[in-house]
Design an enzyme around this catalytic site. Structure first.
Site, PDB file in Angstrom:
ATOM      1  CB  SER A  64      12.107   5.747   0.026  1.00  0.00           C
ATOM      2  OG  SER A  64      10.887   5.719   0.733  1.00  0.00           O
TER       3      SER A  64
ATOM      4  N   GLY B 120       5.220  -7.849   1.265  1.00  0.00           N
ATOM      5  CA  GLY B 120       5.089  -6.411   1.099  1.00  0.00           C
ATOM      6  C   GLY B 120       5.917  -5.966  -0.087  1.00  0.00           C
TER       7      GLY B 120
ATOM      8  CE  LYS C   6       2.836   2.137   0.138  1.00  0.00           C
ATOM      9  NZ  LYS C   6       3.843   3.056   0.611  1.00  0.00           N
TER      10      LYS C   6
ATOM     11  CB  THR D  11       7.198   2.075  -0.230  1.00  0.00           C
ATOM     12  OG1 THR D  11       5.819   1.812  -0.274  1.00  0.00           O
ATOM     13  CG2 THR D  11       7.878   0.793   0.025  1.00  0.00           C
TER      14      THR D  11
END
Length: 186
Positions: free
Chosen positions: A135, A56, A44, A12
């Site tokens: 990430s 989000g 998301k 993500t």
């Protein structure tokens, strides 16, 4: 460090940009389990509080939806007070034995505030109107901050370009981007 040192962070990137008359939250659609891409088009990023708040998440999907539901309840309890609702959620998240185990982070924004919420009880505001998690968050944050400061692009263009840059660098980020925008008062 191993993958287990960062549970839920894989798959993500969420970025928020506040510039001009807009605040934007954008997120990619990739869901990964280890080295495998499980889904390409997850959503998301979503609207809360009747569209007055956008948010989000990065981390475990089930945990994030639990947190969105809890935040929605806090926003009902404290209408039009995102900061107060977020602080109350952070207190619950940090203090409740069940919630403390949730592995997710959130960015939420309304007309006046942009916040990052963590399981450590943090409610953080960005210094420059730009923040990112996940990430690919550091890549998106760096790109968005540079574009925010050095160009005349609007908030949505900055967010989309930052997500594109993160996608090109982070293997856990893809190009299926969802963007939600709130127009700010002039």
């Amino acid at each position: 460090m191993s993958d287990s040192d960062f549970p839920g962070w894989h798959g993500t990137t969420i970025v928020s940009v506040r510039k001009g008359n807009k605040v934007v939250v954008a997120g990619d659609g990739q869901v990964s389990m280890g080295q495998t891409v499980m889904k390409h088009g997850a959503k998301k990023v979503r609207r809360l509080a009747g569209g007055k708040v956008i948010g989000g998440f990065a981390g475990s999907t089930a945990d994030a939806f639990t947190l969105f539901e809890r935040l929605e309840a806090k926003l009902e309890q404290y209408p039009d007070q995102l900061m107060r609702a977020a602080v109350e959620l952070a207190k619950d998240w940090r203090g409740d034995k069940y919630l403390r185990k949730l592995e997710a982070m959130m960015i939420v924004a309304d007309k006046t505030d942009t916040l990052v919420l963590t399981g450590n009880g943090d409610v953080l505001t960005p210094d420059h109107g730009v923040i990112a998690i996940g990430s690919g968050g550091n890549y998106a944050h760096s790109a968005a901050l540079a574009l925010h400061q050095a160009t005349e692009l609007d908030a949505e263009d900055v967010a989309r370009r930052a997500m594109k840059i993160a996608e090109e660098i982070c293997v856990y980020t893809n190009g299926n981007v969802t963007v939600e925008t709130i127009e700010l008062s002039a």
